[in-house]
Scaffold this active site. Sequence first.
Site, short mmCIF file in Angstrom:
data_model
loop_
_atom_site.label_atom_id
_atom_site.label_comp_id
_atom_site.label_asym_id
_atom_site.label_seq_id
_atom_site.Cartn_x
_atom_site.Cartn_y
_atom_site.Cartn_z
N ARG A 68 -57.52 25.99 62.55
CA ARG A 68 -57.23 26.53 63.63
C ARG A 68 -58.11 26.01 64.65
NH1 ARG A 68 -52.41 29.03 63.75
NH2 ARG A 68 -51.98 30.44 62.25
N ALA A 80 -47.57 33.56 58.22
CA ALA A 80 -47.01 34.20 59.54
C ALA A 80 -46.70 33.17 60.49
CB ALA A 80 -48.18 35.00 60.18
N GLU A 96 -40.53 32.13 58.02
CA GLU A 96 -41.86 31.65 57.99
C GLU A 96 -42.22 31.79 56.43
OE1 GLU A 96 -43.81 30.36 60.07
OE2 GLU A 96 -42.52 30.43 61.75
N GLU A 100 -43.50 27.87 55.25
CA GLU A 100 -44.79 27.68 54.96
C GLU A 100 -45.38 27.90 53.60
OE1 GLU A 100 -47.46 30.55 57.23
OE2 GLU A 100 -46.93 29.74 59.08
N GLU A 145 -48.08 20.97 61.98
CA GLU A 145 -48.87 21.98 61.00
C GLU A 145 -49.21 21.50 59.40
OE1 GLU A 145 -47.35 26.53 60.44
OE2 GLU A 145 -45.87 25.16 60.05
#
Length: 186
Positions: A68, A80, A96, A100, A145
């Site tokens: 992050r 999330a 999601e 993910e 990501e």
Amino acid sequence: MEDDYPHLREKQIESTQVFRGKLLDVRLDRVRLPDGGDCQREYVKHQGAVVVIAQLDDGHLLFVRQHRYPLRRTILELPAGKIDPGEKILDTGTRELLEETGHLASEWRYLGVMHPCVGYSDERIEIFLARGLRREAAPNLDRGEFLDVLSLSLADALTAVRSGEITDAKTITGLFWAEKALLGGW
């Protein structure tokens, strides 16, 4: 609930958009205070998000670990993501979880909503419990990501909160709800 406390309400007089990005809409508003005075309020408008407490058949919960940037560190959190415009929250959770972790769920239970930053954002995070998981594919991450998928028991996840390994507000709140929902408290 808003109408229950009119003596505390602030009324918007004017609003200025300071910045508009892909994720955030920063505003500077002038408001009328309950005593008749006025002041400025800075805040971030956010489209909202969904967090998924995904329970595997063995009782373990799925987590993701990702860097992050604002914190300059890697964080352990529940899967999330943000709600796309016009998207139903269950569709966001399903999307999601699949993107993910590569999992789909046959059972979904809505648990509640949290507001992570009430002092400077209108963001809401909808909380779901997902069960009956089956691995459908490898994670299909958004551009830019990167994450690891792992599983922890609820006890180990709560220990990670106590030790400071898990500091993410949506994950801590999700684990609070998970503890109650999974252990029969609610």
